[in-house]
Design a protein around this motif. Sequence first.
Motif, PDB file in Angstrom:
ATOM      1  N   PHE A  67       0.901  -1.417  -0.140  1.00 47.17           N
ATOM      2  CA  PHE A  67       0.219   0.196   0.176  1.00 47.17           C
ATOM      3  C   PHE A  67       0.850   1.193   0.041  1.00 47.17           C
ATOM      4  N   THR A  68       0.350   2.232  -0.910  1.00 46.12           N
ATOM      5  CA  THR A  68       1.208   3.420  -0.595  1.00 46.12           C
ATOM      6  C   THR A  68       0.080   4.646  -0.404  1.00 46.12           C
ATOM      7  N   ILE A  69       0.416   5.619   0.466  1.00 43.92           N
ATOM      8  CA  ILE A  69      -0.359   6.600   0.625  1.00 43.92           C
ATOM      9  C   ILE A  69       0.211   8.025   0.080  1.00 43.92           C
ATOM     10  N   SER A  70      -0.875   9.117  -0.216  1.00 46.64           N
ATOM     11  CA  SER A  70      -0.377  10.065  -1.004  1.00 46.64           C
ATOM     12  C   SER A  70      -1.349  11.385  -0.764  1.00 46.64           C
ATOM     13  N   ARG A  71      -0.962  12.213  -0.888  1.00 42.23           N
ATOM     14  CA  ARG A  71      -2.086  13.517  -0.704  1.00 42.23           C
ATOM     15  C   ARG A  71      -1.858  14.674  -1.841  1.00 42.23           C
ATOM     16  N   ASP A  72      -2.906  15.217  -2.015  1.00 43.74           N
ATOM     17  CA  ASP A  72      -2.670  16.435  -2.979  1.00 43.74           C
ATOM     18  C   ASP A  72      -3.557  17.550  -2.133  1.00 43.74           C
ATOM     19  N   ASN A  73      -2.376  18.334  -1.311  1.00 42.20           N
ATOM     20  CA  ASN A  73      -2.837  19.533  -0.744  1.00 42.20           C
ATOM     21  C   ASN A  73      -3.810  20.469  -1.366  1.00 42.20           C
ATOM     22  N   ALA A  74      -3.579  20.760  -2.601  1.00 44.15           N
ATOM     23  CA  ALA A  74      -4.505  21.735  -3.310  1.00 44.15           C
ATOM     24  C   ALA A  74      -5.862  21.201  -3.332  1.00 44.15           C
ATOM     25  N   LYS A  75      -5.893  19.909  -3.332  1.00 45.79           N
ATOM     26  CA  LYS A  75      -7.457  19.338  -3.694  1.00 45.79           C
ATOM     27  C   LYS A  75      -7.956  18.822  -2.191  1.00 45.79           C
ATOM     28  N   ASN A  76      -7.044  19.141  -1.017  1.00 43.50           N
ATOM     29  CA  ASN A  76      -7.655  18.519   0.176  1.00 43.50           C
ATOM     30  C   ASN A  76      -7.854  17.076  -0.066  1.00 43.50           C
ATOM     31  N   THR A  77      -7.069  16.246  -0.643  1.00 46.02           N
ATOM     32  CA  THR A  77      -7.426  14.901  -0.905  1.00 46.02           C
ATOM     33  C   THR A  77      -6.331  13.981  -0.446  1.00 46.02           C
ATOM     34  N   VAL A  78      -6.574  12.762  -0.021  1.00 48.16           N
ATOM     35  CA  VAL A  78      -5.617  11.933   0.405  1.00 48.16           C
ATOM     36  C   VAL A  78      -6.027  10.459  -0.509  1.00 48.16           C
ATOM     37  N   TYR A  79      -4.976   9.894  -1.028  1.00 44.42           N
ATOM     38  CA  TYR A  79      -5.340   8.634  -1.730  1.00 44.42           C
ATOM     39  C   TYR A  79      -4.503   7.567  -0.730  1.00 44.42           C
ATOM     40  N   LEU A  80      -5.264   6.127  -1.139  1.00 45.43           N
ATOM     41  CA  LEU A  80      -4.552   5.067  -0.734  1.00 45.43           C
ATOM     42  C   LEU A  80      -4.481   3.838  -2.079  1.00 45.43           C
ATOM     43  N   GLN A  81      -3.380   3.707  -2.523  1.00 47.32           N
ATOM     44  CA  GLN A  81      -2.988   2.869  -3.521  1.00 47.32           C
ATOM     45  C   GLN A  81      -2.893   1.777  -2.701  1.00 47.32           C
ATOM     46  N   MET A  82      -3.578   0.632  -3.326  1.00 48.30           N
ATOM     47  CA  MET A  82      -3.418  -0.851  -2.731  1.00 48.30           C
ATOM     48  C   MET A  82      -3.327  -1.812  -3.760  1.00 48.30           C
ATOM     49  N   ASN A  83      -2.083  -2.412  -3.500  1.00 49.14           N
ATOM     50  CA  ASN A  83      -1.775  -3.551  -4.619  1.00 49.14           C
ATOM     51  C   ASN A  83      -1.711  -4.763  -3.929  1.00 49.14           C
ATOM     52  N   SER A  84      -1.586  -5.975  -4.826  1.00 50.33           N
ATOM     53  CA  SER A  84      -1.267  -7.280  -4.164  1.00 50.33           C
ATOM     54  C   SER A  84      -2.237  -7.444  -3.183  1.00 50.33           C
ATOM     55  N   LEU A  85      -3.518  -7.135  -3.140  1.00 46.71           N
ATOM     56  CA  LEU A  85      -4.664  -7.426  -2.267  1.00 46.71           C
ATOM     57  C   LEU A  85      -4.620  -8.813  -1.753  1.00 46.71           C
ATOM     58  N   LYS A  86      -5.120  -9.028  -0.546  1.00 47.81           N
ATOM     59  CA  LYS A  86      -5.295 -10.324   0.232  1.00 47.81           C
ATOM     60  C   LYS A  86      -6.480 -10.150   0.773  1.00 47.81           C
ATOM     61  N   PRO A  87      -7.155 -11.522   0.967  1.00 48.18           N
ATOM     62  CA  PRO A  87      -8.329 -11.589   1.650  1.00 48.18           C
ATOM     63  C   PRO A  87      -8.526 -11.055   2.769  1.00 48.18           C
ATOM     64  N   GLU A  88      -7.550 -10.855   3.586  1.00 46.62           N
ATOM     65  CA  GLU A  88      -7.404 -10.470   4.842  1.00 46.62           C
ATOM     66  C   GLU A  88      -7.224  -8.823   4.863  1.00 46.62           C
ATOM     67  N   ASP A  89      -7.213  -8.159   3.762  1.00 45.54           N
ATOM     68  CA  ASP A  89      -7.418  -6.581   3.534  1.00 45.54           C
ATOM     69  C   ASP A  89      -8.975  -6.174   3.464  1.00 45.54           C
ATOM     70  N   THR A  90      -9.764  -7.288   3.483  1.00 42.83           N
ATOM     71  CA  THR A  90     -11.162  -7.208   3.363  1.00 42.83           C
ATOM     72  C   THR A  90     -11.384  -6.187   4.739  1.00 42.83           C
ATOM     73  N   ALA A  91     -12.299  -5.015   4.333  1.00 38.31           N
ATOM     74  CA  ALA A  91     -12.585  -4.301   5.606  1.00 38.31           C
ATOM     75  C   ALA A  91     -13.335  -3.159   5.156  1.00 38.31           C
ATOM     76  N   VAL A  92     -13.839  -2.336   6.150  1.00 39.22           N
ATOM     77  CA  VAL A  92     -14.388  -0.939   5.850  1.00 39.22           C
ATOM     78  C   VAL A  92     -13.374  -0.031   6.098  1.00 39.22           C
ATOM     79  N   TYR A  93     -12.926   0.931   4.967  1.00 46.93           N
ATOM     80  CA  TYR A  93     -11.814   1.768   5.205  1.00 46.93           C
ATOM     81  C   TYR A  93     -12.316   3.391   5.473  1.00 46.93           C
TER      82      TYR A  93
END
Length: 124
Positions: A67-93
């Motif tokens: 997983f990688t986290i990043s943000r765009d301050n101009a847009k007040n937005t945060v991102y979470l890039q999730m790769n190689s997902l596993k069943p144990e990543d199942t959740a409410v984020y």
Amino acid sequence: QVQLVESGGGLVQPGGSLRLSCAASGSIFSISGMGWYRQAPGKQRELVATVTSGGRPNIADSVRGRFTISRDNAKNTVYLQMNSLKPEDTAVYYCNADIKYSSNGYILRTPDFWGQGTQVTVSS
């Protein structure tokens, strides 16, 4: 007056990828830390990743390297890039942010603004 709105969740097969977005809107003065937490059924909410206003990330051991986290301050937005997902990543984020906002001429701060959550399901 201030909202955090997440998007990008869904159903994905193991090994797949998803990108979550969280946009803050309203009478925002400034945003310090932003981050992502998750809660699986029957489990406590746990930290996934946070990022400072300067862009310095903090990633949980369970997702580091995937997983990688990043943000765009101009847009007040945060991102979470999730790769190689596993069943144990199942959740409410859930998105979280430390926000200063204006209200009736005052600058107020809420260190724990939460979004409504977005479901991520990893299953074949």
